[in-house]
Scaffold this motif. Structure first.
Motif: not given
Length: 128
Positions: A50-67
């Motif tokens: 229902l949501t994209h696993p890489q939503a937002s403009s942050l790269k996967p190595n920039q943020t430690p959080y994902r929902s």
């Protein structure tokens, strides 16, 4: 649209978990990578994203959080399978370039949690 009680929220963000655990099924994971793995497990078990696993403009190595929100389906979810696999590939590629820092200051950690929470907050009203 969707029945919120059937949706599953997979997160490693305690603020997201605490806010939504009473409203829908929530799965708390230890890390961004664990979140992706758990989401992949759900997608392979006939759930749709229902949501994209890489939503937002942050790269996967920039943020430690994902929902990520998933929802049970009986439809063909091949596109979601391909998407989660690609997201995991991108995550691993970025981790190989530069691992997510583990020493962010507390105010930066809170900012990342807030960004992740706002992504989920913004989609909640649209799915029910």
């Amino acid at each position: 649209m969707f029945e919120l009680k059937k949706a599953i929220l997979v997160t490693n963000n305690d603020r997201v978990y605490d806010k939504y655990k009473g409203r829908l099924s929530c799965v708390y994971t230890e890390s961004y990578e664990d979140t992706l793995i758990k989401v992949r497990d759900y997608v392979y078990d006939r759930h749709k994203l229902l949501t994209h696993p890489q939503a937002s403009s942050l790269k996967p190595n920039q943020t430690p959080y994902r929902s990520v929100l998933v929802y049970p389906t009986y439809e063909d979810n091949t596109k979601d399978i391909l998407l989660i696999e690609k997201c995991m590939e991108v995550f691993n590629s970025w981790q190989n370039i530069a691992r997510t820092p583990s020493n962010y200051k507390e105010n930066v950690i809170e900012d990342f949690k807030t960004i992740d929470l706002s992504v989920i907050d913004n989609i909640m009203d649209r799915i029910v």
